[in-house]
Design a protein around this motif. Structure first.
Motif, mmCIF file in Angstrom:
data_model
loop_
_atom_site.group_PDB
_atom_site.id
_atom_site.type_symbol
_atom_site.label_atom_id
_atom_site.label_comp_id
_atom_site.label_asym_id
_atom_site.label_seq_id
_atom_site.Cartn_x
_atom_site.Cartn_y
_atom_site.Cartn_z
ATOM 1 N N LEU A 171 0.827 -1.206 0.000
ATOM 2 C CA LEU A 171 0.000 0.000 0.000
ATOM 3 C C LEU A 171 0.862 1.256 0.000
ATOM 4 N N SER A 172 1.972 1.202 0.737
ATOM 5 C CA SER A 172 2.876 2.347 0.780
ATOM 6 C C SER A 172 3.517 2.590 -0.580
ATOM 7 N N ILE A 173 3.900 1.515 -1.257
ATOM 8 C CA ILE A 173 4.506 1.655 -2.588
ATOM 9 C C ILE A 173 3.509 2.276 -3.562
ATOM 10 N N LEU A 174 2.245 1.858 -3.472
ATOM 11 C CA LEU A 174 1.224 2.404 -4.366
ATOM 12 C C LEU A 174 0.957 3.883 -4.093
ATOM 13 N N ASP A 175 1.318 4.338 -2.889
ATOM 14 C CA ASP A 175 1.103 5.737 -2.527
ATOM 15 C C ASP A 175 2.270 6.638 -2.916
ATOM 16 N N LEU A 176 3.386 6.051 -3.337
ATOM 17 C CA LEU A 176 4.586 6.850 -3.580
ATOM 18 C C LEU A 176 4.374 7.912 -4.648
ATOM 19 N N GLU A 177 3.620 7.584 -5.693
ATOM 20 C CA GLU A 177 3.426 8.535 -6.782
ATOM 21 C C GLU A 177 2.597 9.732 -6.354
ATOM 22 N N SER A 178 1.623 9.507 -5.472
ATOM 23 C CA SER A 178 0.708 10.578 -5.094
ATOM 24 C C SER A 178 1.240 11.442 -3.956
ATOM 25 N N ALA A 179 2.273 10.976 -3.259
ATOM 26 C CA ALA A 179 2.823 11.724 -2.135
ATOM 27 C C ALA A 179 4.093 12.454 -2.559
ATOM 28 N N GLN B 60 14.550 7.898 -7.006
ATOM 29 C CA GLN B 60 15.371 7.712 -8.199
ATOM 30 C C GLN B 60 16.504 8.742 -8.250
ATOM 31 N N ILE B 61 16.203 9.980 -7.851
ATOM 32 C CA ILE B 61 17.229 11.025 -7.863
ATOM 33 C C ILE B 61 18.323 10.723 -6.851
ATOM 34 N N PHE B 62 17.941 10.353 -5.647
ATOM 35 C CA PHE B 62 18.943 9.992 -4.631
ATOM 36 C C PHE B 62 19.842 8.860 -5.130
ATOM 37 N N LYS B 63 19.220 7.883 -5.788
ATOM 38 C CA LYS B 63 19.997 6.751 -6.294
ATOM 39 C C LYS B 63 20.952 7.186 -7.402
ATOM 40 N N ALA B 64 20.458 8.010 -8.324
ATOM 41 C CA ALA B 64 21.294 8.454 -9.452
ATOM 42 C C ALA B 64 22.423 9.362 -8.990
ATOM 43 N N GLU B 65 22.137 10.249 -8.031
ATOM 44 C CA GLU B 65 23.140 11.216 -7.563
ATOM 45 C C GLU B 65 23.996 10.671 -6.428
ATOM 46 N N LYS B 66 23.654 9.470 -5.941
ATOM 47 C CA LYS B 66 24.368 8.854 -4.812
ATOM 48 C C LYS B 66 24.343 9.766 -3.583
ATOM 49 N N LEU B 67 23.146 10.244 -3.252
ATOM 50 C CA LEU B 67 22.946 11.141 -2.121
ATOM 51 C C LEU B 67 22.026 10.495 -1.095
ATOM 52 N N VAL C 151 14.738 16.182 4.027
ATOM 53 C CA VAL C 151 14.324 14.807 3.778
ATOM 54 C C VAL C 151 15.556 13.948 3.543
ATOM 55 N N THR C 152 15.522 12.740 4.057
ATOM 56 C CA THR C 152 16.647 11.813 3.917
ATOM 57 C C THR C 152 16.196 10.546 3.210
ATOM 58 N N LEU C 153 17.176 9.760 2.778
ATOM 59 C CA LEU C 153 16.859 8.479 2.156
ATOM 60 C C LEU C 153 16.132 7.574 3.136
ATOM 61 N N ASP C 154 16.497 7.665 4.411
ATOM 62 C CA ASP C 154 15.805 6.872 5.427
ATOM 63 C C ASP C 154 14.331 7.246 5.508
ATOM 64 N N ASP C 155 14.023 8.536 5.357
ATOM 65 C CA ASP C 155 12.616 8.961 5.368
ATOM 66 C C ASP C 155 11.846 8.314 4.224
ATOM 67 N N LEU C 156 12.482 8.255 3.043
ATOM 68 C CA LEU C 156 11.818 7.661 1.882
ATOM 69 C C LEU C 156 11.601 6.164 2.082
ATOM 70 N N LEU C 157 12.637 5.480 2.581
ATOM 71 C CA LEU C 157 12.506 4.040 2.815
ATOM 72 C C LEU C 157 11.475 3.746 3.896
ATOM 73 N N GLN C 158 11.395 4.639 4.865
ATOM 74 C CA GLN C 158 10.444 4.456 5.956
ATOM 75 C C GLN C 158 9.007 4.484 5.453
ATOM 76 N N GLU C 159 8.771 5.197 4.349
ATOM 77 C CA GLU C 159 7.438 5.228 3.764
ATOM 78 C C GLU C 159 7.013 3.858 3.252
ATOM 79 N N ILE C 160 7.990 3.018 2.927
ATOM 80 C CA ILE C 160 7.678 1.683 2.401
ATOM 81 C C ILE C 160 7.684 0.640 3.506
#
Length: 415
Positions: free
Chosen positions: A195-203, A293-300, A316-325
């Motif tokens: 459900l979290s993954i499906l919400d990524l586009e809208s958030a 995708q940007i964090f992954k491409a820029e290695k940030l 916002v951090t990468l951990d925040d993004l992963l926490q959404e999933i």
């Protein structure tokens, strides 16, 4: 027909009822079959699934064949019943015989097989596919003619029968509904992740960022002693460095690169500025999916969220993004606590998205991002503790507040 014994006629009638039941049950099974499980079984080379998928690719022909066979059998059964009734009791027995046939067909050839087809669609669908494929080849001219006539009749009503094929596609909301109802098919943690993954586009990143007032960073206007003390006690490995306020950020400092220099006698603010990495800025409207995708491409791993004027809104951090999933990476006191009576005690700083996710509510997410902001916007004031209000259909009570924010809210259970 008069030369055929009644026992044989009754046997033929029973066979016709069984064939009618087969047509009725298989039709329901084929139409209610889970198309995604079918695709999965096809990939595993299940023979019945392969044949069934071949049938379902042209549903108009399949339905035409089933209806042709079912109607032929039912009409034949009705004629045979009339003949049997006349031989047994004359013309007066026709009406009671037809009534009995109707009841028998309804029970044994319609309701029961259709119920079985709905409950066990795979069994009936895969079994019937072995019958229907050769039947389609045999009766193809008849089925083709019936479909042509049917298509012509549909065109009279402005419907193009060839262009309205059944398409097994789902939009995001439909897929979310399926996942939400799949409690018995997968563990709750996997369900929440999907459900979290499906919400990524809208958030957007603005929905999950740490607000600027909560950002912990290094102010170069502080004394070097205070800065060193902050570095030694920081719970974070990356800190923004700024002058006076976060809008004047000059870079990010990684503790691993600076802690070894703190003990040097000549350590000063220049040592800090020389160890900074360039700050990365993120527009507030950027979706979580795109930012990953940007964090992954820029290695940030860290970025500052800015508005259209370039002012810093948060971090916002990468951990925040992963926490959404995957959910909370570090177990903390939950912001949303369900009570024994079904009510919820909610920290008003929780995001609307998180509250909706936990409670399955549909509070609006277009405006304020937090519950505190939503209540203040709705009431146009900061309510006192003890104030009750109905917020978008949910009765709540203000439990705690400070000078300029709401701290704790209780949502009463729905009656």
């Amino acid at each position: 027909m008069n030369d055929i014994s009644l026992n044989i006629l009754f046997g033929i009638l029973a066979a016709l009822l069984i064939i009618s039941a087969f047509f009725s049950g298989s039709e329901t099974a084929l139409m209610t079959l889970n198309r995604y499980r079918l695709q999965h079984l096809v990939k595993k080379n299940h023979k019945g699934a392969i044949k069934t998928l071949k049938l379902l690719k042209k549903p108009d022909r399949l339905i035409g064949l089933i209806l042709l066979g079912n109607n032929f059998v039912n009409i034949l059964a009705s004629s045979l019943t009339t003949l049997i009734a006349i031989r047994i009791g004359g013309d007066n027995a026709i009406a009671p015989a037809i009534a009995l046939l109707t009841i028998g067909m309804l029970i044994f050839s319609e309701v029961t097989p259709k119920t079985l087809g709905a409950l066990r669609p795979e069994f009936l669908a895969f079994l019937s596919s072995w019958v229907y494929i050769p039947l389609l080849k045999i009766f193809y001219p008849v089925v083709w003619a019936i479909n042509i006539i049917s298509s012509l009749l549909l065109r009279i009503f402005g419907i193009n029968g060839t262009s309205h094929r059944t398409i097994d596609s789902l939009n995001k909301d439909e897929l979310k509904s399926i996942v939400s109802e799949a409690n018995h098919l997968m563990p709750a943690r996997y369900q929440n992740m999907l459900l979290s993954i499906l919400d990524l586009e809208s958030a957007s990143v603005a929905d999950i960022m740490t607000h600027r007032n909560d950002i912990i960073g290094i102010d170069l206007e502080d004394s070097i002693e205070d800065i060193v003390k902050q570095l030694q006690n920081s719970p974070h490995t990356r800190l923004p460095v700024y002058k006076k306020n976060i809008d004047r950020v000059i870079g990010f400092l990684h503790l691993r690169t600076i802690l070894s220099q703190i003990s040097d006698p000549d350590f000063d603010k220049h040592s800090i500025t020389n160890s900074l990495s360039k700050p990365f800025f993120i527009p507030a409207s950027t979706s979580i999916h795109k930012q990953m995708q940007i964090f992954k491409a820029e290695k940030l791993r860290t970025g500052l969220v800015v508005d259209e004027y370039g002012d810093v809104l948060g971090l916002v951090t990468l951990d925040d993004l992963l926490q959404e999933i995957v959910g909370e990476l570090i177990l903390e006191e939950p912001d949303i606590k369900m009570q024994k009576d079904g009510s919820y005690l909610v920290d008003a700083s929780v995001t609307i998205r998180e509250l909706n996710r936990v409670t399955q509510w549909e509070l609006p997410t277009e405006g304020p991002k937090t519950l505190n902001g939503l209540i203040i916007e709705y009431m146009e004031t900061i309510p006192e503790p003890g104030t009750s209000v109905k917020l978008h259909g949910h009765v709540m009570e203000i439990i705690k507040r400070d000078e300029n924010t709401i701290k704790l809210v209780k949502f009463n259970p729905k009656r």
